[in-house]
Design a protein around this motif. Sequence first.
Motif, PDB file in Angstrom:
ATOM      1  N   MET A   1     -14.415  70.547 -13.412  1.00  0.00           N
ATOM      2  CA  MET A   1     -13.991  69.224 -12.947  1.00  0.00           C
ATOM      3  C   MET A   1     -14.517  68.985 -11.541  1.00  0.00           C
ATOM      4  SD  MET A   1     -10.131  67.642 -12.579  1.00  0.00           S
ATOM      5  CE  MET A   1      -9.503  68.425 -14.047  1.00  0.00           C
ATOM      6  N   TYR A   4     -12.072  66.563  -6.445  1.00  0.00           N
ATOM      7  CA  TYR A   4     -11.569  65.234  -6.064  1.00  0.00           C
ATOM      8  C   TYR A   4     -11.155  65.155  -4.596  1.00  0.00           C
ATOM      9  CZ  TYR A   4     -12.146  63.313 -10.669  1.00  0.00           C
ATOM     10  OH  TYR A   4     -12.718  62.835 -11.830  1.00  0.00           O
ATOM     11  N   ARG A  20     -12.299  46.854 -10.792  1.00  0.00           N
ATOM     12  CA  ARG A  20     -11.963  47.750 -11.912  1.00  0.00           C
ATOM     13  C   ARG A  20     -10.474  48.091 -11.896  1.00  0.00           C
ATOM     14  NH1 ARG A  20      -9.902  53.122 -12.832  1.00  0.00           N
ATOM     15  NH2 ARG A  20     -10.472  53.490 -10.665  1.00  0.00           N
ATOM     16  N   ILE A  42       0.514  59.472 -13.296  1.00  0.00           N
ATOM     17  CA  ILE A  42       0.444  60.930 -13.125  1.00  0.00           C
ATOM     18  C   ILE A  42      -0.912  61.480 -12.682  1.00  0.00           C
ATOM     19  CG2 ILE A  42       2.375  61.502 -14.621  1.00  0.00           C
ATOM     20  CD1 ILE A  42       0.359  62.105 -16.864  1.00  0.00           C
ATOM     21  N   ALA A  43      -1.936  60.658 -12.659  1.00  0.00           N
ATOM     22  CA  ALA A  43      -3.201  61.074 -12.033  1.00  0.00           C
ATOM     23  C   ALA A  43      -3.694  59.839 -11.292  1.00  0.00           C
ATOM     24  CB  ALA A  43      -4.207  61.539 -13.076  1.00  0.00           C
ATOM     25  N   GLY A  44      -2.850  59.389 -10.409  1.00  0.00           N
ATOM     26  CA  GLY A  44      -3.063  58.084  -9.771  1.00  0.00           C
ATOM     27  C   GLY A  44      -4.187  58.068  -8.760  1.00  0.00           C
ATOM     28  N   SER A  48      -5.475  53.125  -6.382  1.00  0.00           N
ATOM     29  CA  SER A  48      -6.049  51.776  -6.517  1.00  0.00           C
ATOM     30  C   SER A  48      -5.443  51.031  -7.717  1.00  0.00           C
ATOM     31  CB  SER A  48      -7.576  51.842  -6.635  1.00  0.00           C
ATOM     32  OG  SER A  48      -7.946  52.606  -7.750  1.00  0.00           O
ATOM     33  N   VAL A  49      -5.309  51.710  -8.839  1.00  0.00           N
ATOM     34  CA  VAL A  49      -4.700  51.061 -10.009  1.00  0.00           C
ATOM     35  C   VAL A  49      -3.202  50.863  -9.759  1.00  0.00           C
ATOM     36  CG1 VAL A  49      -4.223  51.274 -12.487  1.00  0.00           C
ATOM     37  CG2 VAL A  49      -6.438  52.041 -11.569  1.00  0.00           C
ATOM     38  N   ASP A  64      -0.574  63.080  -8.176  1.00  0.00           N
ATOM     39  CA  ASP A  64      -1.931  63.605  -8.351  1.00  0.00           C
ATOM     40  C   ASP A  64      -1.949  65.047  -7.855  1.00  0.00           C
ATOM     41  OD1 ASP A  64      -4.764  61.994  -8.942  1.00  0.00           O
ATOM     42  OD2 ASP A  64      -5.050  63.906  -7.879  1.00  0.00           O
ATOM     43  N   SER A  66      -4.694  66.255  -6.340  1.00  0.00           N
ATOM     44  CA  SER A  66      -5.587  66.298  -5.172  1.00  0.00           C
ATOM     45  C   SER A  66      -4.944  65.668  -3.945  1.00  0.00           C
ATOM     46  CB  SER A  66      -6.892  65.563  -5.511  1.00  0.00           C
ATOM     47  OG  SER A  66      -7.549  65.159  -4.332  1.00  0.00           O
ATOM     48  N   MET A  69      -7.137  62.788  -2.538  1.00  0.00           N
ATOM     49  CA  MET A  69      -6.944  61.500  -3.229  1.00  0.00           C
ATOM     50  C   MET A  69      -5.611  60.886  -2.789  1.00  0.00           C
ATOM     51  SD  MET A  69      -9.654  60.983  -5.203  1.00  0.00           S
ATOM     52  CE  MET A  69      -9.505  60.183  -6.798  1.00  0.00           C
ATOM     53  N   LEU A  84       1.474  66.607  -7.691  1.00  0.00           N
ATOM     54  CA  LEU A  84       1.998  67.187  -8.927  1.00  0.00           C
ATOM     55  C   LEU A  84       0.866  67.576  -9.865  1.00  0.00           C
ATOM     56  CD1 LEU A  84       1.464  64.794 -11.183  1.00  0.00           C
ATOM     57  CD2 LEU A  84       3.583  63.876 -10.284  1.00  0.00           C
ATOM     58  N   ASP A  85       1.241  68.434 -10.786  1.00  0.00           N
ATOM     59  CA  ASP A  85       0.345  68.782 -11.877  1.00  0.00           C
ATOM     60  C   ASP A  85       0.873  68.060 -13.109  1.00  0.00           C
ATOM     61  OD1 ASP A  85      -1.037  69.950 -13.979  1.00  0.00           O
ATOM     62  OD2 ASP A  85      -1.130  71.906 -12.993  1.00  0.00           O
ATOM     63  N   LEU A 107     -10.787  64.624 -18.707  1.00  0.00           N
ATOM     64  CA  LEU A 107     -11.206  65.663 -17.763  1.00  0.00           C
ATOM     65  C   LEU A 107     -10.645  67.037 -18.116  1.00  0.00           C
ATOM     66  CD1 LEU A 107     -10.395  63.766 -14.428  1.00  0.00           C
ATOM     67  CD2 LEU A 107     -12.676  64.149 -15.408  1.00  0.00           C
ATOM     68  N   LEU A 108      -9.715  67.082 -19.059  1.00  0.00           N
ATOM     69  CA  LEU A 108      -8.877  68.278 -19.208  1.00  0.00           C
ATOM     70  C   LEU A 108      -9.206  69.107 -20.444  1.00  0.00           C
ATOM     71  CD1 LEU A 108      -5.457  66.562 -18.388  1.00  0.00           C
ATOM     72  CD2 LEU A 108      -7.019  67.730 -16.808  1.00  0.00           C
ATOM     73  N   ASP A 143     -18.371  60.830 -16.810  1.00  0.00           N
ATOM     74  CA  ASP A 143     -17.383  61.855 -16.538  1.00  0.00           C
ATOM     75  C   ASP A 143     -17.223  62.863 -17.656  1.00  0.00           C
ATOM     76  OD1 ASP A 143     -15.078  60.076 -14.386  1.00  0.00           O
ATOM     77  OD2 ASP A 143     -16.816  61.315 -13.983  1.00  0.00           O
TER      78      ASP A 143
HETATM   79  C1  LIG Z   1     -11.143  60.074 -12.609  1.00  0.00           C
HETATM   80  S1  LIG Z   1      -9.823  60.234 -11.446  1.00  0.00           S
HETATM   81  C2  LIG Z   1      -8.780  58.869 -11.914  1.00  0.00           C
HETATM   82  C3  LIG Z   1      -7.912  58.376 -10.783  1.00  0.00           C
HETATM   83  C4  LIG Z   1      -7.159  57.069 -11.078  1.00  0.00           C
HETATM   84  N1  LIG Z   1      -6.297  57.183 -12.225  1.00  0.00           N
HETATM   85  C5  LIG Z   1      -8.112  55.933 -11.263  1.00  0.00           C
HETATM   86  O1  LIG Z   1      -8.177  55.354 -12.361  1.00  0.00           O
HETATM   87  O2  LIG Z   1      -8.803  55.605 -10.304  1.00  0.00           O
HETATM   88  C6  LIG Z   1      -8.944  61.619 -12.087  1.00  0.00           C
HETATM   89  C7  LIG Z   1      -7.772  62.047 -11.229  1.00  0.00           C
HETATM   90  O3  LIG Z   1      -7.017  63.028 -11.943  1.00  0.00           O
HETATM   91  C8  LIG Z   1      -6.543  63.980 -11.009  1.00  0.00           C
HETATM   92  N2  LIG Z   1      -6.152  65.174 -11.766  1.00  0.00           N
HETATM   93  C9  LIG Z   1      -6.939  66.041 -12.417  1.00  0.00           C
HETATM   94  N3  LIG Z   1      -6.201  66.984 -13.027  1.00  0.00           N
HETATM   95  C10 LIG Z   1      -4.900  66.701 -12.759  1.00  0.00           C
HETATM   96  C11 LIG Z   1      -3.658  67.298 -13.106  1.00  0.00           C
HETATM   97  N4  LIG Z   1      -3.605  68.395 -13.878  1.00  0.00           N
HETATM   98  N5  LIG Z   1      -2.533  66.736 -12.647  1.00  0.00           N
HETATM   99  C12 LIG Z   1      -2.566  65.633 -11.872  1.00  0.00           C
HETATM  100  N6  LIG Z   1      -3.717  65.017 -11.504  1.00  0.00           N
HETATM  101  C13 LIG Z   1      -4.867  65.549 -11.940  1.00  0.00           C
HETATM  102  C14 LIG Z   1      -7.705  64.154 -10.057  1.00  0.00           C
HETATM  103  O4  LIG Z   1      -7.304  64.759  -8.851  1.00  0.00           O
HETATM  104  C15 LIG Z   1      -8.155  62.700  -9.903  1.00  0.00           C
HETATM  105  O5  LIG Z   1      -7.503  62.054  -8.839  1.00  0.00           O
END
Ligand SMILES: C[S@@+](CC[C@H](N)C(=O)[O-])C[C@H]1O[C@@H](n2cnc3c(N)ncnc32)[C@H](O)[C@@H]1O
Length: 198
Positions: A1, A4, A20, A42-44, A48-49, A64, A66, A69, A84-85, A107-108, A143
Amino acid sequence: MLDYDAEAARYDATRGGRERAAAAAAAVHGLLPERLTRVLDIAGGTGSVASELAALGREVAVGDLSLGMLRVAQRRLPGSQVRLDAKRLPVADSSLDAVTSVWLLHLLPARVVEGVLDEAARVLRPGGRYVTTVDKAAGDARDSRDGLVNDRRADVTAGLEARGLTEVGSAEFVGGITREGRPAPRYTLVAFEKPATR
Ligand SMILES: C[S@@+](CC[C@H](N)C(=O)[O-])C[C@H]1O[C@@H](n2cnc3c(N)ncnc32)[C@H](O)[C@@H]1O
């Protein structure tokens, strides 16, 4: 990955910026009934969104992994960040109106996606909804360079249905990484509802 933390400073400018984010937020908003006010993204990322969703009247917290971020998100939605994870949410069972993940599942690794689906199902209150992007590579392959495709709509739907949630709608948004001579990419969001208890 991708790293970030390192990406944070250039993330918004290279992912379609406000246009976007607003398109994604409007699509998420349309998939959430008004009664669902409290949302955890949860992955904010940079928020921006989430900040566009907040402007539409939702109460949004940005989670998030990161810190880089989240530092950007802090400027947008002060005080609404939590590190958070997504596969281990620091949230009580059945406590949230809605959970969102925009551009996360693709991404996962598969086992982490399973953990995220477990957690979404656990933390939603009855009648709550999880809204997530699926099939990201169909919109834009950038991605998916890790070769992961664990966000297939059919698999995500089957995974959440096995956890008792029901697919209740979907929407698309346009924007993000455009390539010369190609139409703007289009992404799919799907909403799942936890059944209300009687
Ligand atoms: C492609 S970005 C998307 C960010 C946002 N949702 C957007 O649309 O702009 C992916 C995000 O997922 C976060 N991320 C990746 N793995 C994660 C996890 N296990 N738990 C929380 N966040 C995670 C990354 O740090 C990153 O900020």
